[in-house]
Design a protein around this motif. Structure first.
Motif, short mmCIF file in Angstrom:
data_model
loop_
_atom_site.label_atom_id
_atom_site.label_comp_id
_atom_site.label_asym_id
_atom_site.label_seq_id
_atom_site.Cartn_x
_atom_site.Cartn_y
_atom_site.Cartn_z
N THR A 80 0.85 -1.19 0.00
CA THR A 80 0.00 0.00 0.00
C THR A 80 0.88 1.24 0.00
N TRP A 81 0.32 2.33 -0.52
CA TRP A 81 1.09 3.56 -0.69
C TRP A 81 0.27 4.76 -0.26
N THR A 82 0.97 5.80 0.17
CA THR A 82 0.30 7.05 0.50
C THR A 82 -0.23 7.71 -0.76
N SER A 83 -1.09 8.69 -0.57
CA SER A 83 -1.61 9.44 -1.71
C SER A 83 -0.50 10.30 -2.33
N ARG A 84 -0.77 10.81 -3.52
CA ARG A 84 0.22 11.60 -4.26
C ARG A 84 0.61 12.85 -3.47
N GLU A 85 1.91 13.07 -3.38
CA GLU A 85 2.45 14.27 -2.74
C GLU A 85 3.32 15.00 -3.76
N THR A 86 3.01 16.25 -4.05
CA THR A 86 3.79 17.04 -5.01
C THR A 86 5.00 17.64 -4.29
N LEU A 87 6.18 17.33 -4.80
CA LEU A 87 7.41 17.80 -4.17
C LEU A 87 7.70 19.25 -4.57
N PRO A 88 8.33 20.02 -3.70
CA PRO A 88 8.67 21.41 -4.00
C PRO A 88 10.00 21.54 -4.73
N VAL A 89 10.21 20.71 -5.76
CA VAL A 89 11.44 20.77 -6.55
C VAL A 89 11.05 20.83 -8.03
N VAL A 90 11.96 21.27 -8.87
CA VAL A 90 11.67 21.38 -10.29
C VAL A 90 12.50 20.37 -11.08
N GLY A 91 12.02 20.07 -12.28
CA GLY A 91 12.71 19.15 -13.16
C GLY A 91 11.80 18.02 -13.61
N ARG A 92 12.32 17.22 -14.53
CA ARG A 92 11.56 16.09 -15.05
C ARG A 92 12.42 14.83 -14.98
N GLU A 93 11.76 13.69 -15.09
CA GLU A 93 12.42 12.39 -15.01
C GLU A 93 13.28 12.27 -13.74
N PRO A 94 12.68 12.51 -12.57
CA PRO A 94 13.46 12.40 -11.32
C PRO A 94 13.94 10.98 -11.10
N TYR A 95 15.18 10.86 -10.66
CA TYR A 95 15.79 9.53 -10.45
C TYR A 95 16.45 9.51 -9.08
N PHE A 96 16.06 8.52 -8.27
CA PHE A 96 16.56 8.40 -6.91
C PHE A 96 17.95 7.77 -6.86
N SER A 97 18.77 8.27 -5.94
CA SER A 97 19.98 7.60 -5.47
C SER A 97 20.00 7.75 -3.97
N SER A 98 20.64 6.80 -3.29
CA SER A 98 20.78 6.92 -1.84
C SER A 98 22.18 6.47 -1.44
N THR A 99 22.70 7.06 -0.39
CA THR A 99 24.01 6.67 0.13
C THR A 99 23.83 5.60 1.20
N ARG A 100 24.94 5.00 1.59
CA ARG A 100 24.87 3.99 2.65
C ARG A 100 24.37 4.58 3.96
N GLY A 101 24.55 5.88 4.13
CA GLY A 101 24.07 6.54 5.35
C GLY A 101 22.65 7.03 5.26
N GLY A 102 22.01 6.87 4.09
CA GLY A 102 20.60 7.22 3.96
C GLY A 102 20.31 8.57 3.33
N THR A 103 21.32 9.32 2.91
CA THR A 103 21.06 10.58 2.22
C THR A 103 20.48 10.28 0.83
N LEU A 104 19.43 11.02 0.46
CA LEU A 104 18.76 10.82 -0.82
C LEU A 104 19.16 11.91 -1.80
N PHE A 105 19.22 11.52 -3.09
CA PHE A 105 19.45 12.48 -4.17
C PHE A 105 18.43 12.24 -5.27
N LEU A 106 18.03 13.32 -5.92
CA LEU A 106 17.23 13.26 -7.14
C LEU A 106 17.98 13.99 -8.23
N THR A 107 18.21 13.33 -9.36
CA THR A 107 18.75 14.03 -10.52
C THR A 107 17.61 14.24 -11.51
#
Length: 372
Positions: free
Chosen positions: A73-100
Motif C-alpha cells: 500500500t502507498w500514501t496518496s500523491r504528494e507534489t514535491l517542492p522541486v523542479v525538473g523532469r524524469e526524477p531519479y533516486f539515489s541513496s548513500t549507505r548513510g541514507g542521504t537521498l538524491f534526485l537528478t
C-alpha cells in the motif's frame, strides 16, 4: 498473476507477481528507493499542458509516494517542492537521498531559456530538499546556454566519495565529486573518452548514464548512445528509427578515477534497450533491469541476472530474461519507463515502472515478485 521468463535455463518459465496500481493517468517514469527505515519511496513526474496566456508552455511536477509495508500500500500523491523532469533516486549507505533531473525549455518555471539540470539532496528521508542547479557555465568547454544533462545516479564509491557525471551538448564532460555527502561538489575532473568526440554527439554524453564500481576499484559507466554514431552490433543492422527509441547501451571503463575512459566489450543488450539499473541481491547475484522501448517486443521493463566480477559484471541477455512488464502495445511509440528494483529483507523484489495503454496514456504500477 504470473510474468514470463523468456528462454528459461535456470529459472521456471513463469514467476508469480503481485501488481499494485499507483498514481493517476499520465504519471510517468517512476523510480523506487529503499530507506534504512525499511520505508520505500517512489518518485515520478506528471506533465500539465498550460492554457491561456501560457498556452504552449508546460509544467512538470514531481510526485512522491511512500510505503511502509513493502510496497503493498502507498500514501496518496504528494507534489514535491522541486523542479525538473524524469526524477531519479539515489541513496548513500548513510541514507542521504538524491534526485537528478533536468528542466525543459518549455517548462513555465525555466527562467534560463535552455535545458539545464538539477541535483536535489535530502538528509531527512525526502521530507525537505536542498537544490544545486547545474548550468552550462559549470561545464568546461561548453558554449553559453548549451543543453546540460547529468548521469542518472549519484554513485557512492567504496571510499565514500560521491560522483555525478555532467555533460553539455556540443562538448564538455566533467565528473563532479563530493567528499562531504553531497553538501559541496568538486567540479574539476574533466573527462576524456577514447575514440569518442563528444562535441559531435546529438545530446550530452553523460545524459542518463549509470555508474558502477568494480571490486578492483575500476569505474564502469553504462551509456545510452545513438546507434548511428557508434559501431553497430556485430551481425545486426542499424535500426532506421526516426526517433531516439532505438538507442542502445554501451560500457566505458576508467582506471584513473574518472578522468580517462575507454570502451569495454559489448554488454550483450540489443537496440531499443535503455534505462538500466543494477541491484546486488541478498544472495550476491546481480539483477539488471532495463526498459525495452523499441525493436524487439514485448515493450516494457525486463530483467536479467548476472554476477559481479573483480573487474565489473557479466549478464546474460538471452537466457532467463524476466519480462516484468509487457502491457505497452507494440503499436505505441515507445515502451514505458525506468523500472529500477529494490529487495526487501525477506527476498521480495519491488519494481516500479510505467506503461502505455492503447491510447498512449501512461500508468504507474508496482510489481512485487521473488526469484527462486
Amino acid at each position: 498473476e504470473v510474468m514470463a521468463v523468456r528462454n528459461p535455463q535456470n529459472l521456471p518459465a513463469e514467476l508469480q507477481v503481485e501488481r499494485i496500481p499507483l498514481g493517476i493517468v499520465n504519471d510517468y517514469k517512476p523510480c523506487v528507493v529503499k530507506l534504512d527505515s525499511r520505508e520505500l519511496l517512489v518518485v515520478a513526474f506528471h506533465q500539465y499542458q498550460l492554457e491561456g496566456e501560457e498556452r504552449g508552455k508546460i509544467r512538470e511536477d514531481n510526485i512522491l509516494f511512500r510505503s511502509t509495508d513493502g510496497g503493498r500500500t502507498w500514501t496518496s500523491r504528494e507534489t514535491l517542492p522541486v523542479v525538473g523532469r524524469e526524477p531519479y533516486f539515489s541513496s548513500t549507505r548513510g541514507g542521504t537521498l538524491f534526485l537528478t533531473e533536468h528542466l525543459l525549455k518549455r517548462d513555465v518555471r525555466n527562467d534560463l531559456d535552455y535545458v539545464h539540470s538539477y541535483v536535489h539532496r535530502s538528509a531527512d528521508r525526502g521530507k525537505t530538499w536542498e537544490t544545486t542547479r547545474i548550468l552550462s557555465s559549470d561545464v568546461p568547454g561548453a558554449v553559453d546556454k548549451a543543453w546540460v544533462h547529468t548521469s542518472r545516479n549519484v554513485y557512492e564509491l567504496q571510499d565514500g566519495t560521491l560522483i555525478l557525471g555532467v555533460s553539455a551538448k556540443g562538448g564538455g564532460d566533467v565528473l563532479w565529486k563530493s567528499v562531504d555527502n553531497g553538501r559541496t561538489w568538486n567540479r574539476k575532473t574533466v573527462c576524456r573518452f577514447t575514440d569518442v568526440d563528444t562535441r559531435k554527439l546529438w545530446w550530452p554524453f553523460y545524459a542518463e548514464t549509470l555508474f558502477y564500481q568494480a571490486s578492483n576499484g575500476d569505474l564502469l559507466t553504462l551509456f545510452r548512445v545513438d546507434p548511428k554514431q557508434f559501431p553497430p552490433l556485430p551481425g545486426s543492422p542499424i535500426p532506421q528509427a526516426k526517433n531516439d527509441q532505438s538507442e542502445r547501451l554501451i560500457v566505458f571503463r576508467s582506471v584513473d578515477g574518472g578522468a580517462h575512459w575507454t570502451r569495454d566489450p559489448e554488454l550483450g543488450s540489443y537496440y531499443g534497450e535503455m534505462y538500466p539499473a543494477i541491484l546486488e541481491l541478498n544472495d550476491k547475484r546481480l539483477l539488471l533491469t532495463f526498459t525495452v522501448r523499441a525493436e524487439r517486443p514485448p515493450l516494457g521493463v525486463h530483467a536479467v541476472l548476472g554476477r559481479a566480477t573483480s573487474t565489473g559484471f557479466e549478464f546474460d541477455f538471452e537466457s532467463d530474461r524476466i519480462v516484468i512488464d509487457e502491457k505497452t502495445p507494440e503499436d505505441q511509440g515507445s515502451g514505458g519507463g525506468f523500472g529500477p528494483t529494490v529487495q526487501l529483507e525477506d527476498g521480495t523484489l519491488v519494481t516500479a515502472y510505467s506503461f502505455r495503454d492503447g491510447n498512449g496514456q501512461t500508468h504507474l504500477e508496482i510489481a512485487r515478485w521473488r526469484l527462486p
